[in-house]
Scaffold this motif. Structure first.
Motif, mmCIF file in Angstrom:
data_model
loop_
_atom_site.group_PDB
_atom_site.id
_atom_site.type_symbol
_atom_site.label_atom_id
_atom_site.label_comp_id
_atom_site.label_asym_id
_atom_site.label_seq_id
_atom_site.Cartn_x
_atom_site.Cartn_y
_atom_site.Cartn_z
ATOM 1 N N THR A 155 4.599 -9.556 -5.676
ATOM 2 C CA THR A 155 6.015 -9.268 -5.887
ATOM 3 C C THR A 155 6.725 -9.465 -4.556
ATOM 4 O O THR A 155 6.342 -8.870 -3.557
ATOM 5 C CB THR A 155 6.203 -7.816 -6.365
ATOM 6 O OG1 THR A 155 5.428 -7.612 -7.536
ATOM 7 C CG2 THR A 155 7.657 -7.509 -6.646
ATOM 8 N N PRO A 156 7.756 -10.288 -4.526
ATOM 9 C CA PRO A 156 8.416 -10.517 -3.239
ATOM 10 C C PRO A 156 9.135 -9.259 -2.746
ATOM 11 O O PRO A 156 9.872 -8.633 -3.485
ATOM 12 C CB PRO A 156 9.424 -11.633 -3.520
ATOM 13 C CG PRO A 156 9.425 -11.845 -4.976
ATOM 14 C CD PRO A 156 8.325 -11.074 -5.588
ATOM 15 N N GLY A 157 8.865 -8.914 -1.520
ATOM 16 C CA GLY A 157 9.521 -7.762 -0.922
ATOM 17 C C GLY A 157 8.641 -7.109 0.111
ATOM 18 O O GLY A 157 7.418 -7.204 0.069
ATOM 19 N N PHE A 158 9.276 -6.411 1.040
ATOM 20 C CA PHE A 158 8.545 -5.773 2.120
ATOM 21 C C PHE A 158 8.034 -4.390 1.729
ATOM 22 O O PHE A 158 6.962 -3.979 2.159
ATOM 23 C CB PHE A 158 9.428 -5.674 3.372
ATOM 24 C CG PHE A 158 9.724 -7.011 3.983
ATOM 25 C CD1 PHE A 158 8.755 -7.670 4.702
ATOM 26 C CD2 PHE A 158 10.962 -7.611 3.832
ATOM 27 C CE1 PHE A 158 9.002 -8.908 5.270
ATOM 28 C CE2 PHE A 158 11.222 -8.841 4.394
ATOM 29 C CZ PHE A 158 10.247 -9.494 5.110
ATOM 30 N N VAL A 159 8.771 -3.662 0.918
ATOM 31 C CA VAL A 159 8.360 -2.327 0.507
ATOM 32 C C VAL A 159 7.122 -2.423 -0.386
ATOM 33 O O VAL A 159 6.132 -1.718 -0.171
ATOM 34 C CB VAL A 159 9.510 -1.590 -0.215
ATOM 35 C CG1 VAL A 159 9.047 -0.233 -0.735
ATOM 36 C CG2 VAL A 159 10.699 -1.424 0.715
ATOM 37 N N THR A 160 7.169 -3.302 -1.384
ATOM 38 C CA THR A 160 6.009 -3.461 -2.265
ATOM 39 C C THR A 160 4.813 -4.017 -1.502
ATOM 40 O O THR A 160 3.674 -3.639 -1.772
ATOM 41 C CB THR A 160 6.345 -4.377 -3.460
ATOM 42 O OG1 THR A 160 6.872 -5.606 -2.978
ATOM 43 C CG2 THR A 160 7.326 -3.705 -4.391
ATOM 44 N N GLY A 197 1.252 -2.268 -1.203
ATOM 45 C CA GLY A 197 0.094 -3.074 -1.588
ATOM 46 C C GLY A 197 -0.957 -3.132 -0.489
ATOM 47 O O GLY A 197 -2.152 -2.976 -0.756
ATOM 48 N N PHE A 198 -0.525 -3.326 0.750
ATOM 49 C CA PHE A 198 -1.479 -3.366 1.857
ATOM 50 C C PHE A 198 -2.141 -2.004 2.070
ATOM 51 O O PHE A 198 -3.311 -1.923 2.432
ATOM 52 C CB PHE A 198 -0.817 -3.847 3.154
ATOM 53 C CG PHE A 198 -0.708 -5.334 3.254
ATOM 54 C CD1 PHE A 198 -1.834 -6.136 3.193
ATOM 55 C CD2 PHE A 198 0.519 -5.948 3.402
ATOM 56 C CE1 PHE A 198 -1.755 -7.509 3.283
ATOM 57 C CE2 PHE A 198 0.623 -7.332 3.493
ATOM 58 C CZ PHE A 198 -0.511 -8.117 3.426
ATOM 59 N N LEU A 199 -1.404 -0.916 1.832
ATOM 60 C CA LEU A 199 -2.007 0.415 1.958
ATOM 61 C C LEU A 199 -3.131 0.610 0.944
ATOM 62 O O LEU A 199 -4.125 1.278 1.233
ATOM 63 C CB LEU A 199 -0.943 1.496 1.775
ATOM 64 C CG LEU A 199 0.010 1.717 2.947
ATOM 65 C CD1 LEU A 199 1.083 2.745 2.581
ATOM 66 C CD2 LEU A 199 -0.756 2.171 4.179
ATOM 67 N N LEU A 200 -2.979 0.027 -0.248
ATOM 68 C CA LEU A 200 -4.024 0.172 -1.270
ATOM 69 C C LEU A 200 -5.292 -0.610 -0.929
ATOM 70 O O LEU A 200 -6.323 -0.420 -1.571
ATOM 71 C CB LEU A 200 -3.488 -0.255 -2.635
ATOM 72 C CG LEU A 200 -2.489 0.715 -3.274
ATOM 73 C CD1 LEU A 200 -1.943 0.145 -4.566
ATOM 74 C CD2 LEU A 200 -3.118 2.066 -3.498
ATOM 75 N N PHE A 201 -5.237 -1.473 0.066
ATOM 76 C CA PHE A 201 -6.441 -2.183 0.517
ATOM 77 C C PHE A 201 -7.277 -1.348 1.487
ATOM 78 O O PHE A 201 -8.376 -1.743 1.850
ATOM 79 C CB PHE A 201 -6.073 -3.509 1.196
ATOM 80 C CG PHE A 201 -5.785 -4.614 0.230
ATOM 81 C CD1 PHE A 201 -6.765 -5.071 -0.638
ATOM 82 C CD2 PHE A 201 -4.541 -5.204 0.169
ATOM 83 C CE1 PHE A 201 -6.513 -6.092 -1.538
ATOM 84 C CE2 PHE A 201 -4.273 -6.224 -0.722
ATOM 85 C CZ PHE A 201 -5.268 -6.660 -1.576
#
Length: 166
Positions: free
Chosen positions: A87-92, A96-100
């Motif tokens: 999904t384009p965007g910095f917040v998402t 998303g990176f935190l879930l990695f």
């Protein structure tokens, strides 16, 4: 729950637009767009690597006879992370990176397990027991029964178990 989803559907795009505007002012148009594409590419690579690792852990747990609860939860988090990174965007992308991050996933799973166990204990424990004025005695289960005579049981030598014993 529906209200929370509706709130997220309104708030997340507004936050994304605001962050895009700020990033565009700070970085410029092309670096901002390049950053969005780059985060999607990095997310795809991370998803592939961690997804295969998680799949291998699921197989190892299954082969060892253990239920792969934590591994399946990791897989679910990775799917959500992949969707957020596409999904384009910095917040998402940030979420998303935190879930990695495996320790964060373990922390979230621990919180869910604690919440579910408290919820389940509360719903079952509230029905009986000394806390609600119940007794400390044995548990009584009521039910109906009927006696079965040995002659009424099916013949164990009958492969279909349809013939009565003689």
């Amino acid at each position: 729950m529906v209200g929370l989803i509706l709130l997220l559907m309104i708030a997340v795009p507004i936050m994304e637009i605001a962050v895009f505007i700020q990033a565009g002012e700070f970085l410029g148009l092309w670096p901002t767009l390049l950053t969005v594409v780059l985060t999607a590419a990095i997310g795809t690579a991370l998803l592939r690597h961690q997804g295969l690792t998680t799949l291998k852990k699921v197989q190892e747990s299954m082969n060892a006879g253990r239920p792969p609860v934590a591994e399946l939860f990791d897989g679910l988090c990775l799917v959500v992370a992949g969707l957020l990174l596409l999904t384009p965007g910095f917040v998402t992308d940030g979420v998303g990176f935190l879930l990695f991050v495996p320790p964060l996933r373990s922390f979230i799973l621990g919180g869910l397990v604690r919440r579910l166990s408290v919820s389940m204990h509360g719903s079952y424990g509230a029905r009986s027991g000394p806390r609600d004025g119940g007794s400390d005695g044995p548990t009584i289960i009521e039910g109906d029964y009927h006696e079965v005579d040995a002659r009424d049981r099916p013949d164990p030598n009958d492969p279909d178990n349809t013939l009565p014993r003689r």
